[in-house]
Structures are given as C-alpha cells and as structure tokens.
Design a protein around this motif. Structure first.
Motif, PDB file in Angstrom:
ATOM      1  N   GLU A 202     -74.884  87.047  -2.528  1.00  0.00           N
ATOM      2  CA  GLU A 202     -75.724  86.449  -3.568  1.00  0.00           C
ATOM      3  C   GLU A 202     -76.829  87.424  -3.985  1.00  0.00           C
ATOM      4  N   ALA A 203     -77.504  88.028  -3.001  1.00  0.00           N
ATOM      5  CA  ALA A 203     -78.594  88.968  -3.292  1.00  0.00           C
ATOM      6  C   ALA A 203     -78.050  90.185  -4.045  1.00  0.00           C
ATOM      7  N   PHE A 204     -76.872  90.657  -3.663  1.00  0.00           N
ATOM      8  CA  PHE A 204     -76.256  91.816  -4.331  1.00  0.00           C
ATOM      9  C   PHE A 204     -75.973  91.505  -5.802  1.00  0.00           C
ATOM     10  N   LEU A 205     -75.354  90.362  -6.070  1.00  0.00           N
ATOM     11  CA  LEU A 205     -75.044  89.982  -7.455  1.00  0.00           C
ATOM     12  C   LEU A 205     -76.327  89.742  -8.254  1.00  0.00           C
ATOM     13  N   ASN A 206     -77.325  89.189  -7.592  1.00  0.00           N
ATOM     14  CA  ASN A 206     -78.606  88.948  -8.270  1.00  0.00           C
ATOM     15  C   ASN A 206     -79.300  90.252  -8.654  1.00  0.00           C
ATOM     16  N   GLU A 207     -79.105  91.307  -7.842  1.00  0.00           N
ATOM     17  CA  GLU A 207     -79.695  92.617  -8.165  1.00  0.00           C
ATOM     18  C   GLU A 207     -79.233  93.080  -9.546  1.00  0.00           C
ATOM     19  N   TYR A 208     -78.018  92.725  -9.906  1.00  0.00           N
ATOM     20  CA  TYR A 208     -77.447  93.124 -11.193  1.00  0.00           C
ATOM     21  C   TYR A 208     -77.604  92.027 -12.249  1.00  0.00           C
ATOM     22  N   GLY A 209     -78.327  90.966 -11.888  1.00  0.00           N
ATOM     23  CA  GLY A 209     -78.547  89.865 -12.837  1.00  0.00           C
ATOM     24  C   GLY A 209     -77.267  89.135 -13.186  1.00  0.00           C
ATOM     25  N   LEU A 210     -76.361  89.048 -12.208  1.00  0.00           N
ATOM     26  CA  LEU A 210     -75.035  88.484 -12.485  1.00  0.00           C
ATOM     27  C   LEU A 210     -74.854  87.051 -11.998  1.00  0.00           C
ATOM     28  N   LEU A 211     -75.931  86.404 -11.606  1.00  0.00           N
ATOM     29  CA  LEU A 211     -75.825  84.986 -11.246  1.00  0.00           C
ATOM     30  C   LEU A 211     -76.869  84.215 -12.042  1.00  0.00           C
ATOM     31  N   PRO A 212     -76.561  82.974 -12.433  1.00  0.00           N
ATOM     32  CA  PRO A 212     -77.557  82.173 -13.159  1.00  0.00           C
ATOM     33  C   PRO A 212     -78.724  81.814 -12.246  1.00  0.00           C
ATOM     34  N   GLU A 213     -79.860  81.510 -12.875  1.00  0.00           N
ATOM     35  CA  GLU A 213     -81.039  81.105 -12.099  1.00  0.00           C
ATOM     36  C   GLU A 213     -80.780  79.785 -11.392  1.00  0.00           C
ATOM     37  N   LYS A 214     -81.434  79.629 -10.232  1.00  0.00           N
ATOM     38  CA  LYS A 214     -81.349  78.345  -9.525  1.00  0.00           C
ATOM     39  C   LYS A 214     -82.701  77.637  -9.594  1.00  0.00           C
ATOM     40  N   GLU A 215     -83.505  77.947 -10.622  1.00  0.00           N
ATOM     41  CA  GLU A 215     -84.870  77.429 -10.710  1.00  0.00           C
ATOM     42  C   GLU A 215     -84.915  75.916 -10.787  1.00  0.00           C
ATOM     43  N   PHE A 216     -83.964  75.332 -11.472  1.00  0.00           N
ATOM     44  CA  PHE A 216     -84.020  73.866 -11.638  1.00  0.00           C
ATOM     45  C   PHE A 216     -83.976  73.167 -10.281  1.00  0.00           C
ATOM     46  N   GLU A 217     -83.036  73.603  -9.417  1.00  0.00           N
ATOM     47  CA  GLU A 217     -82.933  72.971  -8.105  1.00  0.00           C
ATOM     48  C   GLU A 217     -84.231  73.149  -7.328  1.00  0.00           C
TER      49      GLU A 217
END
Length: 230
Positions: A202-217
């Motif tokens: 998850e952290a790796f994909l997030n480094e590239y901005g490749l996962l949607p935000e989980k801010e709502f949860e």
C-alpha cells in the motif's frame, strides 16, 4: 382663611427623578454582571443608542451560549458533506476481492472496457516464483480496503506472452486507468524486505499516487469517536 403652605410634592422636576434613577443604576455594585447592568440601564433609559449597545452586547453573549451547539452543527454538516462527496466518488461497481484473469483476452478486456475512472491493478505471477504468493495475499487485503479499485491477477503462462514474463521479472504489478498504463513495476518485490505485508505494498503504491485517498473513512471514524450527535 389662611392659604395652605405651598406643597412640595409636585415641584420636583421629572428630569431630576430620571437622573437620580439613572445614577442609582450606574452605581449598582460592580459585581453585577455587565449584561444585567445594561438591561437595567435599558429599562431606565430606553434610548436608541442604548438599545443598539444592548443588542451588540447580547449578540456576543448569545454567540458564547450557542458556541457548543454551533460546533455540533458544524460536525453534522462536515459529516454530511463527506458522505455526499463519498457518494459522488463511489461510481460504478465495487469489487472487494481479487479477480483471476484466465486468458490474455480477459487481460486486455479488463484494461480496455473497465469504467474510465476505475483504477485497475494487475498482478502477473507464476506458481513457485519467490514473492508471488505473498503478493497475492497482500492484494487480497488491499482489495477489501480499496473496493473501488479493481485488483486482478493472471498467471504469466495464461497471458499468452510467457516469454515476456520470465521468472526474473515476476512478480510484476501493472496499474491502468482508462486503458492507460500508469505504473509498470517489474520484479516488484525487490522494493520490499524479505518479509513484507499489505501495508508495505500500500505504501509503495501510494508513493506513486496510485491508490485513491482513504480520507472519508478516517474522517468518519473521527466523527464516530465523539458519539452520535442528533
């Protein structure tokens, strides 16, 4: 008959009485709250400028009284906004599990035909290749965490292009959106430690901005901590 002595009771001018009353009010013990003195002053001398001053004073007090209620309303409003935003972003289907692709045609179809806003993550694996099984387990977890993302996996042999996916480049992660390749990670486990978990992927994909935000949860959880406000 002699005239009665002039009476004094009607000779005290009204203005003096009002001045005295005002003086008495002005000299009220200073411990009396300011708003009470203002109220007394208004009763004594309801001039327009006094009324305005009273109204301004009361508006401050009123604000202080309803500040807590304002905060509760703001929380409710924020929660409603977040829910509405989440609903707007929750387009199309949700997936929640990793889809096994059986052929090269299925692979092409999922890339070309998925909703243009849906992120598609494809894991190319091979049984017996180091890291592939662990990555499959990680993606099972992430699929549940990110239901709007379509996680898929395909055996390198099933792609029909096994020569392009030798064991040296496996496991491979490909990330698409609207048919466009956004991420091409060959031998992706070289970026991880010997033992890795879903959070690492998850952290790796997030480094590239490749996962949607989980801010709502996260926000919803924050709101719920304070208990339901009705």
């Amino acid at each position: 008959g002699s005239e009665a002595p002039p009476t004094q009771q009607h000779q005290c001018p009204k203005g003096v009485i009002n001045d005295w009353r005002r003086f008495k009010l002005d000299s009220v013990d200073q411990t009396v709250p300011q708003n009470k003195r203002e109220l007394l002053r208004q009763m004594s001398s309801p001039r327009d400028d006094d009324k305005e001053r009273l109204n301004r004073k009361m508006s401050v007090q009123e604000y202080e009284l309803i500040q807590d209620e304002d905060e509760r309303c703001l929380k409710r409003y924020r929660k409603q906004c977040m829910q509405e935003m989440h609903e707007r972003l929750s387009f199309g289907p949700t997936f929640e599990s990793v889809h096994e692709l059986e052929s090269g045609e299925a692979f092409l179809e999922v890339i070309e035909k998925e909703h243009r806003l849906t992120l598609v993550v494809v894991h190319i694996y091979q049984h017996g290749v180091k890291g592939c099984e662990e990555l499959n387990s990680c993606l099972d977890c992430l699929a549940a965490e990110y239901p709007s993302v379509k996680f898929c996996r395909i055996d390198a042999v099933a792609t029909g292009a096994a020569e392009r996916f030798s064991s040296e480049v496996l496991p491979t992660l490909l990330v698409y959106k609207a048919g466009e390749l956004l991420g091409n990670f060959l031998a992706v486990t070289k970026h991880f430690n010997e033992e890795f978990f879903a959070t690492d992927v998850e952290a790796f994909l997030n480094e590239y901005g490749l996962l949607p935000e989980k801010e709502f949860e996260a926000c919803a959880a924050d709101e719920d901590e304070g208990g339901e406000v009705e």
